[in-house]
Design a protein around this motif. Structure first.
Motif, PDB file in Angstrom:
ATOM      1  N   ALA A 166      60.557  51.684  43.172  1.00 21.90           N
ATOM      2  CA  ALA A 166      59.831  52.887  42.744  1.00 21.90           C
ATOM      3  C   ALA A 166      60.823  53.942  42.240  1.00 21.90           C
ATOM      4  O   ALA A 166      60.574  54.635  41.244  1.00 21.90           O
ATOM      5  CB  ALA A 166      59.005  53.442  43.895  1.00 21.90           C
TER       6      ALA A 166
ATOM      7  N   TYR B 158      55.209  58.266  35.969  1.00 21.85           N
ATOM      8  CA  TYR B 158      56.254  58.088  36.977  1.00 21.85           C
ATOM      9  C   TYR B 158      56.953  59.393  37.324  1.00 21.85           C
ATOM     10  O   TYR B 158      57.448  59.572  38.409  1.00 21.85           O
ATOM     11  CB  TYR B 158      57.292  57.065  36.504  1.00 21.85           C
ATOM     12  CG  TYR B 158      56.656  55.738  36.232  1.00 21.85           C
ATOM     13  CD1 TYR B 158      56.066  55.029  37.267  1.00 21.85           C
ATOM     14  CD2 TYR B 158      56.593  55.225  34.943  1.00 21.85           C
ATOM     15  CE1 TYR B 158      55.437  53.829  37.023  1.00 21.85           C
ATOM     16  CE2 TYR B 158      55.969  54.013  34.700  1.00 21.85           C
ATOM     17  CZ  TYR B 158      55.395  53.326  35.738  1.00 21.85           C
ATOM     18  OH  TYR B 158      54.770  52.144  35.500  1.00 21.85           O
TER      19      TYR B 158
ATOM     20  N   HIS C 115      60.777  47.548  47.638  1.00 25.26           N
ATOM     21  CA  HIS C 115      59.735  48.206  46.837  1.00 25.26           C
ATOM     22  C   HIS C 115      59.992  49.705  46.717  1.00 25.26           C
ATOM     23  O   HIS C 115      59.710  50.310  45.688  1.00 25.26           O
ATOM     24  CB  HIS C 115      58.345  47.915  47.411  1.00 25.26           C
ATOM     25  CG  HIS C 115      57.895  46.522  47.081  1.00 25.26           C
ATOM     26  ND1 HIS C 115      57.865  45.509  47.999  1.00 25.26           N
ATOM     27  CD2 HIS C 115      57.517  45.957  45.906  1.00 25.26           C
ATOM     28  CE1 HIS C 115      57.462  44.386  47.416  1.00 25.26           C
ATOM     29  NE2 HIS C 115      57.256  44.636  46.132  1.00 25.26           N
ATOM     30  N   TYR C 116      60.559  50.294  47.763  1.00 28.75           N
ATOM     31  CA  TYR C 116      60.905  51.720  47.695  1.00 28.75           C
ATOM     32  C   TYR C 116      61.966  51.944  46.599  1.00 28.75           C
ATOM     33  O   TYR C 116      61.844  52.826  45.757  1.00 28.75           O
ATOM     34  CB  TYR C 116      61.408  52.190  49.065  1.00 28.75           C
ATOM     35  CG  TYR C 116      61.907  53.615  49.068  1.00 28.75           C
ATOM     36  CD1 TYR C 116      61.024  54.678  48.893  1.00 28.75           C
ATOM     37  CD2 TYR C 116      63.268  53.895  49.239  1.00 28.75           C
ATOM     38  CE1 TYR C 116      61.482  55.993  48.873  1.00 28.75           C
ATOM     39  CE2 TYR C 116      63.731  55.210  49.227  1.00 28.75           C
ATOM     40  CZ  TYR C 116      62.835  56.246  49.050  1.00 28.75           C
ATOM     41  OH  TYR C 116      63.290  57.538  49.026  1.00 28.75           O
TER      42      TYR C 116
ATOM     43  N   VAL D  63      51.746  45.329  37.810  1.00 34.84           N
ATOM     44  CA  VAL D  63      51.886  45.969  39.121  1.00 34.84           C
ATOM     45  C   VAL D  63      51.885  44.926  40.242  1.00 34.84           C
ATOM     46  O   VAL D  63      52.655  45.019  41.193  1.00 34.84           O
ATOM     47  CB  VAL D  63      50.723  46.984  39.339  1.00 34.84           C
ATOM     48  CG1 VAL D  63      50.749  47.558  40.744  1.00 34.84           C
ATOM     49  CG2 VAL D  63      50.799  48.099  38.299  1.00 34.84           C
TER      50      VAL D  63
ATOM     51  N   LYS E 198      53.498  49.140  31.589  1.00 35.27           N
ATOM     52  CA  LYS E 198      53.124  49.798  32.848  1.00 35.27           C
ATOM     53  C   LYS E 198      51.939  49.103  33.493  1.00 35.27           C
ATOM     54  O   LYS E 198      51.881  48.946  34.687  1.00 35.27           O
ATOM     55  CB  LYS E 198      52.719  51.257  32.575  1.00 35.27           C
ATOM     56  CG  LYS E 198      53.851  52.127  32.125  1.00 35.27           C
ATOM     57  CD  LYS E 198      53.471  53.590  32.245  1.00 35.27           C
ATOM     58  CE  LYS E 198      52.304  53.960  31.331  1.00 35.27           C
ATOM     59  NZ  LYS E 198      51.945  55.386  31.496  1.00 35.27           N
TER      60      LYS E 198
ATOM     61  N   ARG F 226      62.148  52.965  38.816  1.00 33.38           N
ATOM     62  CA  ARG F 226      61.091  53.158  37.813  1.00 33.38           C
ATOM     63  C   ARG F 226      61.007  54.638  37.428  1.00 33.38           C
ATOM     64  O   ARG F 226      60.835  55.000  36.269  1.00 33.38           O
ATOM     65  CB  ARG F 226      59.757  52.652  38.376  1.00 33.38           C
ATOM     66  CG  ARG F 226      58.569  52.746  37.421  1.00 33.38           C
ATOM     67  CD  ARG F 226      58.755  51.936  36.160  1.00 33.38           C
ATOM     68  NE  ARG F 226      59.097  50.552  36.374  1.00 33.38           N
ATOM     69  CZ  ARG F 226      58.229  49.548  36.415  1.00 33.38           C
ATOM     70  NH1 ARG F 226      56.951  49.789  36.267  1.00 33.38           N
ATOM     71  NH2 ARG F 226      58.639  48.304  36.570  1.00 33.38           N
ATOM     72  N   ASN F 227      61.167  55.526  38.430  1.00 32.44           N
ATOM     73  CA  ASN F 227      61.157  56.964  38.126  1.00 32.44           C
ATOM     74  C   ASN F 227      62.311  57.327  37.201  1.00 32.44           C
ATOM     75  O   ASN F 227      62.191  58.195  36.344  1.00 32.44           O
ATOM     76  CB  ASN F 227      61.284  57.784  39.407  1.00 32.44           C
ATOM     77  CG  ASN F 227      60.017  57.752  40.229  1.00 32.44           C
ATOM     78  OD1 ASN F 227      58.983  57.269  39.761  1.00 32.44           O
ATOM     79  ND2 ASN F 227      60.084  58.235  41.455  1.00 32.44           N
TER      80      ASN F 227
END
Ligand code: HEM
Length: 398
Positions: free
Chosen positions: A164, A177, A160-161, A137, A391, A167-168
């Protein structure tokens, strides 16, 4: 174990089990294995030679019906077919690739290198100051964040958005996620929204980034369509975001597991290039890719009908005892090392230079700064048979 009990769609195997043991069994006993599944089943190839042969014959083994099992872009009607690199066949694939390659030119690689070094160095300083943390992380995602900043001209916050969101998408089977039947579709729609907004802003204010380059690109004399631009940017961000952080984690974990190899690595800067390739072989984060047979074929005497799905397990090929001496040993000076972590043939990873650069920068910094980690708790793996992801990886600086 018997081949009948093998189920490579069982994500528990990838979270709690030992998929390498299953692949070793298949390589030895049933290298062309039929895996039933609710989607109708698929063939699994686990030997290097067979996988290589399929990769280099896109006429017989097509990418157009999707390269991820049961995943997105999986149907012949999907609008991505023929428009997005990963699910295009020749000749469309070659035309698209010529355009997307602009984003990987030397001038861009230089910017990416500077950016990744900055992001990685900052993250390492933080984790060292804290005496440890969650490498998966706190450090690993900074590699693709640095790439996104340079290649797409994004701020750290936007990078970073976007991380994310990807990653989803890749973690859509993992409760941490995403949850629910529409997780994958929702994640993709959000990424498209982000990229569409970015493309709109670049139309008004062009930059030195991949989106601007594609907006100015033509295929057969026509500007690339909005769909082609969005699909291929999606392909690049997902391909970039959801691979190298996992490679970084699994590389650091390998050093913790094989301290003798870590000693050899830290003792000598000359070891870096072979160590990077060994980390790529050992970790093989993109576990498999899928192809669809366009005609009846026979592989190792096994008849495969036209229309069948085949999965090519890169992670297995890279431990094939027929190709790699002591394949199950992590060896930072392994030579030769003809691993196929990036695939083979016309779809061979377009981002491989960037990926190598990221992994090289991280491990170079670790050696240069003398930073070593030991594990400080159990590793938590991603629920996915496609990406061999980490993760969480608690580490202590030693
Ligand atoms: C260790 C890191 C990486 C691994 C293991 C990896 C693995 C792969 C593999 C196996 C393929 C071939 C897929 C196929 O044949 O169907 C591929 C294609 C691709 N990768 Fe990577 N990749 C990595 C990093 C990256 C990065 C950093 C980027 C972008 C910045 C990227 C973008 C892509 C794209 C766009 C394709 C599609 C190429 C095509 O279809 O012509 N990858 N990757």
């Amino acid at each position: 174990m018997t081949a009948g009990l093998v189920d490579l769609t069982d994500t528990d195997l990838f979270v709690h089990g030992d998929p390498h043991a299953v692949w070793a069994y298949l390589r030895a006993n049933e290298p062309v294995h039929w895996n039933p599944s609710p989607d109708g089943g698929f063939w699994s190839l686990t030997r290097y030679a067979d996988i290589h042969d399929v990769y280099v014959d896109p006429g017989t083994f097509s990418s157009e019906q999707g390269t991820v099992m049961g995943g997105s872009f999986g149907s012949a009607q999907d609008s991505a077919t023929g428009q997005m690199l990963i699910c295009a066949d020749p000749p469309e694939h070659r035309l698209l690739r010529q355009q997307v390659k602009q984003g990987f030119a030397n001038s861009m690689l230089a910017l990416i290198g500077e950016s990744v070094r900055l992001y990685a160095d900052r993250a390492l300083s933080r984790i060292v100051a804290d005496g440890g943390g969650d490498f998966a992380v706190d450090v690993a995602p900074e590699l693709p964040a640095g790439v996104l900043a340079a290649m797409f001209g994004l701020s750290a916050e936007d990078a970073h958005y976007l991380l994310a969101l990807t990653r989803n998408m890749i973690g859509s089977e993992d409760g941490e996620y995403n949850d629910g039947d529409l997780a994958l579709v929702t994640a993709q729609v959000e990424i498209f929204d982000f990229l569409a907004e970015l493309a709109d802003s670049r139309k008004d204010r062009p930059g030195h980034d991949l989106v601007t380059m594609l907006l100015n690109s033509c295929i057969n004399g026509y500007p690339m369509s909005d769909a082609q631009i969005l699909y291929n940017c999606l392909n690049v961000v997902v391909g970039g975001n959801e691979t190298t952080p996992y490679t970084a984690c699994a590389g650091v974990a390998a050093f913790a597991e094989f301290p003798g190899e870590a000693d050899r690595f830290y003792a000598s800067p000359e070891v870096l290039p072979t160590a990077v390739d060994e980390i790529l072989r050992w970790t093989s984060t993109n576990a498999y890719v899928q192809r669809t047979a366009t005609r009846d074929v026979v592989i190792r005497g096994v008849p495969i009908a036209a229309g069948s799905k085949l999965t090519l397990w890169n992670a297995s090929a890279n431990r094939d005892e027929e190709v790699f001496d002591r394949a199950d040993r992590f060896d930072v000076t392994r030579t030769p090392n003809h691993h196929i972590a990036f695939g083979v043939g016309n779809h061979r990873c377009i981002g491989q230079t960037v990926a190598r650069q990221e992994v090289t920068i991280l491990f170079d910094l670790l050696r240069e700064r003398g930073i070593r980690f030991e594990l400080d708790g159990p590793i938590e793996r991603l629920r996915s048979n496609f990406m061999l992801g980490t993760k969480h990886m608690p580490v202590r600086v030693v």
